[in-house]
Scaffold this motif. Sequence first.
Motif, PDB file in Angstrom:
ATOM      1  N   ILE A 150       0.535  -1.240   0.034  1.00 28.47           N
ATOM      2  CA  ILE A 150       0.208  -0.164  -0.012  1.00 28.47           C
ATOM      3  C   ILE A 150       0.846   1.225  -0.399  1.00 28.47           C
ATOM      4  O   ILE A 150       1.501   1.089   1.608  1.00 28.47           O
ATOM      5  CB  ILE A 150      -1.304   0.571   1.063  1.00 28.47           C
ATOM      6  CG1 ILE A 150      -1.761  -1.117   1.016  1.00 28.47           C
ATOM      7  CG2 ILE A 150      -1.395   1.035   1.484  1.00 28.47           C
ATOM      8  CD1 ILE A 150      -3.004  -1.502  -0.109  1.00 28.47           C
ATOM      9  N   VAL A 165      -6.481   4.170  -1.007  1.00 26.90           N
ATOM     10  CA  VAL A 165      -7.081   3.420  -0.560  1.00 26.90           C
ATOM     11  C   VAL A 165      -7.330   4.010   0.817  1.00 26.90           C
ATOM     12  O   VAL A 165      -8.810   2.238   0.543  1.00 26.90           O
ATOM     13  CB  VAL A 165      -5.159   2.998   0.574  1.00 26.90           C
ATOM     14  CG1 VAL A 165      -5.405   3.603   1.602  1.00 26.90           C
ATOM     15  CG2 VAL A 165      -5.996   1.619   0.952  1.00 26.90           C
ATOM     16  N   ASP A 179       2.193  -1.762   4.366  1.00 27.31           N
ATOM     17  CA  ASP A 179       2.318  -0.267   4.335  1.00 27.31           C
ATOM     18  C   ASP A 179       3.637   0.321   5.156  1.00 27.31           C
ATOM     19  O   ASP A 179       3.330   0.274   6.165  1.00 27.31           O
ATOM     20  CB  ASP A 179       1.108  -0.269   4.775  1.00 27.31           C
ATOM     21  CG  ASP A 179       0.541   1.559   5.475  1.00 27.31           C
ATOM     22  OD1 ASP A 179       1.813   2.428   4.851  1.00 27.31           O
ATOM     23  OD2 ASP A 179      -0.408   1.670   6.037  1.00 27.31           O
ATOM     24  N   TYR A 219      -9.585   2.949   6.005  1.00 28.10           N
ATOM     25  CA  TYR A 219      -8.727   2.074   5.477  1.00 28.10           C
ATOM     26  C   TYR A 219      -8.665   0.904   6.486  1.00 28.10           C
ATOM     27  O   TYR A 219      -8.086  -0.179   5.880  1.00 28.10           O
ATOM     28  CB  TYR A 219      -7.515   3.309   6.196  1.00 28.10           C
ATOM     29  CG  TYR A 219      -5.557   2.465   5.674  1.00 28.10           C
ATOM     30  CD1 TYR A 219      -5.081   2.774   5.787  1.00 28.10           C
ATOM     31  CD2 TYR A 219      -5.790   1.363   7.255  1.00 28.10           C
ATOM     32  CE1 TYR A 219      -3.564   2.442   5.430  1.00 28.10           C
ATOM     33  CE2 TYR A 219      -4.368   0.695   7.020  1.00 28.10           C
ATOM     34  CZ  TYR A 219      -3.351   1.177   6.400  1.00 28.10           C
ATOM     35  OH  TYR A 219      -2.029   0.212   6.166  1.00 28.10           O
TER      36      TYR A 219
END
Length: 206
Positions: free
Chosen positions: A49, A99, A113, A129
Amino acid sequence: MADEIVSHWDGLYREKDDAQLSWHEDDPSLSLELCDVAGVDRGTSVIDIGGGTSRFAERLIERGLSDVSVLDVSEAALDRSRRQLGPVGEQIEWIAANVTTWTPDRYYDLWHDRAVFHFLIDADGRAAYRDRLCRCLRPGGYAIIATFALDGPEKCSGLPVVRYDPEGLSEVLGGRFTLVAHRSHTHNTPWGSPQSFQFSLFRMAQ
């Protein structure tokens, strides 16, 4: 606001090379270490991500993984990364999306991430998220989330951030996630300025 976010990051990636980006690191060794803790192997599916021009996906391909995706809000970042990786980039799925508004259409074994979550300064963004994380991570899967630590910078690229320790991040993610491991890390920017990070590995409930 969504258009402003895209414009902000597209502008940075078009105007600066990797050596001018404060967050860039050539060796994502700590992320790979936590991948080892999570038991990542050749059969693991991974989504990165906010991957931008990170070397993380490339290192996974080098390790023999064949199901690797990179999501970033900046199409300019993804285009540059594809060009830099050449034939390796053809083995990666590139997803241009925010995202917090993205609609996942599959499961992954590992969510990675490094330095996206700390930009979500409002509760609605964090909730969106978490929703995407829960929707696309396979039950029993793992999430590596790295943010600025409590003594880290208060801003990045001119934008405010929220700083975390592992326990505070665990509280925000909620009861479906168990903190498995964490690491403190000092990231040196390409021009040598230290930034304090925390890397946390979570497992989602079965």
